[in-house]
Scaffold this motif. Structure first.
Motif, short mmCIF file in Angstrom:
data_model
loop_
_atom_site.label_atom_id
_atom_site.label_comp_id
_atom_site.label_asym_id
_atom_site.label_seq_id
_atom_site.Cartn_x
_atom_site.Cartn_y
_atom_site.Cartn_z
N UNK A 73 0.70 -1.20 0.06
CA UNK A 73 -0.11 0.04 -0.04
C UNK A 73 1.05 1.28 -0.09
N UNK A 74 2.00 1.36 1.05
CA UNK A 74 2.53 2.57 0.88
C UNK A 74 3.49 2.73 -0.61
N UNK A 75 3.75 1.71 -1.17
CA UNK A 75 4.54 1.78 -2.43
C UNK A 75 3.50 2.54 -3.45
N UNK A 76 2.68 2.13 -3.21
CA UNK A 76 1.64 2.63 -4.53
C UNK A 76 1.05 4.19 -4.10
N UNK A 77 1.09 4.20 -2.77
CA UNK A 77 0.99 5.59 -2.29
C UNK A 77 2.09 6.65 -2.71
N UNK A 78 3.20 6.04 -2.62
CA UNK A 78 4.34 6.93 -2.93
C UNK A 78 4.42 7.32 -4.43
N UNK A 103 -9.61 8.46 6.19
CA UNK A 103 -9.22 9.46 6.82
C UNK A 103 -8.11 9.21 7.86
N UNK A 104 -8.11 8.06 8.53
CA UNK A 104 -7.00 7.89 9.58
C UNK A 104 -5.99 7.18 8.99
N UNK A 105 -5.81 6.42 7.87
CA UNK A 105 -4.66 5.76 7.38
C UNK A 105 -4.05 6.49 6.37
N UNK A 106 -4.91 6.74 5.06
CA UNK A 106 -4.36 7.11 3.81
C UNK A 106 -4.11 8.68 3.84
N UNK A 107 -4.92 9.50 4.18
CA UNK A 107 -4.46 10.81 4.23
C UNK A 107 -3.31 11.34 5.16
N UNK A 108 -3.22 10.83 6.27
CA UNK A 108 -1.89 10.90 7.04
C UNK A 108 -0.77 10.72 6.47
N UNK A 109 -0.74 9.47 5.64
CA UNK A 109 0.37 9.02 5.05
C UNK A 109 0.73 10.13 3.83
N UNK A 110 -0.23 10.59 3.09
CA UNK A 110 0.04 11.65 2.19
C UNK A 110 0.42 13.00 2.64
N UNK A 111 0.02 13.12 4.02
CA UNK A 111 0.44 14.51 4.53
C UNK A 111 2.07 14.30 5.23
N UNK A 112 2.18 13.13 5.58
CA UNK A 112 3.60 12.75 5.78
C UNK A 112 4.75 13.13 4.75
#
Length: 312
Positions: A73-78, A103-112
């Motif tokens: 998941x993190x790879x495709x988000x990146x 709200x709790x998992x995806x958006x915080x990753x992109x904010x990071x």
């Protein structure tokens, strides 16, 4: 600018990811610079790292049946963030099974990702929440904003991207079947020369994840299948010195001997992987109140170890 130009020219997000992106560490707070995991190297090799893998004008369908926490998941988000930051007019969609996870998992990753990029090179962002927009200009100097849309399985917001260049569908097998069908049907007309990723732990022989897997496997539809089996991850081990190991010691079964032949030569002792597997099977059966067959079936879906038993 040089890195952004490379991503634009090659549709390979890796240079931007390795130069600029930070992620939350597995243990502890704060953020750390991205160091690609072995699994992520494999995702890259089989998609954007191959000739024409992400080239515009070419469709790319990727299926990732995987074990839990396989860094997928993190790879495709990146990848989505890098394309959004670098390519004028890029349209991306990221879908996961529930709004709570958005709200709790995806958006915080992109904010990071976003907040850890130095301000001087950080992309502008004119929208927040479930839709991000970055103003760009194309090679002719014309305005060509890029968009990222985040939604849950079945959300019609996914269609606001028009004709997405890339769609990442995370935890695909967990979508409610009715919502999954509505999403896939609604987006079908929008998927022209798109990068489409389905990833998740297998959930049985039903749903679009499974039927698409069969179509690609049987070569009825072009695509790339990237399995990630539990034993490919060195974290899946039970140390022989762990007090719990005593409970699971014993001679290898014939099934275990056959499986052990597939284990990678990565320094993890064979017995530690076998002990871990016995412990997890125990958790999925006795500890969960299931009989042996049911517990085994759930384990093999959550932690695939071959290309067939995970679909049972």
């Amino acid at each position: 600018l040089e890195i952004r130009d490379r991503v634009r020219a090659t549709w390979d997000p890796r240079p931007y990811i390795e130069q600029w992106l930070w992620v939350r560490p597995e243990h502890g707070g704060g953020s750390v610079k991205v160091v690609m995991k072995e699994a992520q190297e494999e995702y890259w090799r089989q998609t954007f790292g191959r000739e024409g893998g992400g080239e515009p004008g070419k469709s790319l369908l990727v299926l990732v049946p995987k074990h839990r926490n396989a860094y997928s998941t993190t790879w495709w988000e990146m990848c989505l963030y890098a394309f959004w930051a670098c390519i004028p007019g890029f349209q991306g969609v990221f879908i996961i099974d529930t709004e709570a996870k958005v709200a709790n998992l995806v958006l915080p990753v992109f904010e990071t990702f976003h907040q850890n990029i130095p301000e001087a090179v950080r992309p502008e962002r004119s929208h927040f929440g479930a839709m991000w927009e970055a103003p760009h200009r194309d090679v002719e100097g014309k305005q060509a904003s890029s968009q990222l849309i985040f939604c849950s399985g079945g959300a019609q917001d996914a269609l606001r991207a028009g004709r997405p260049n890339m769609i990442g569908q995370s935890e695909k097998p967990k979508y409610e079947l009715a919502k999954e069908s509505a999403t896939d049907q609604a987006m079908r007309g929008s998927l022209v020369d798109s990068i489409v990723v389905y990833e998740g732990t297998p959930a049985g022989p039903f749903g679009n994840f499974f039927t698409t897997y069969l179509s690609v496997k049987d070569r009825k539809r072009p695509g790339v299948i990237i399995f990630r089996f539990w034993y490919q991850d060195g974290r899946h081990r039970l140390l022989e010195t762990d007090p719990a190991a005593a409970f699971f010691r014993g001679p290898l079964t014939e099934e275990e001997r056959l499986l052990a032949a597939k284990f990678p030569d990565d320094g993890v002792p064979l017995l530690e992987r076998v002990l871990w597997r016995r412990q997890k099977l125990h958790e999925y059966t006795d500890d969960a109140g299931r009989d042996a067959a049911a517990g085994r079936s759930v384990f093999l879906r959550e932690y695939p170890e071959d290309e067939t038993s995970c679909w049972a």
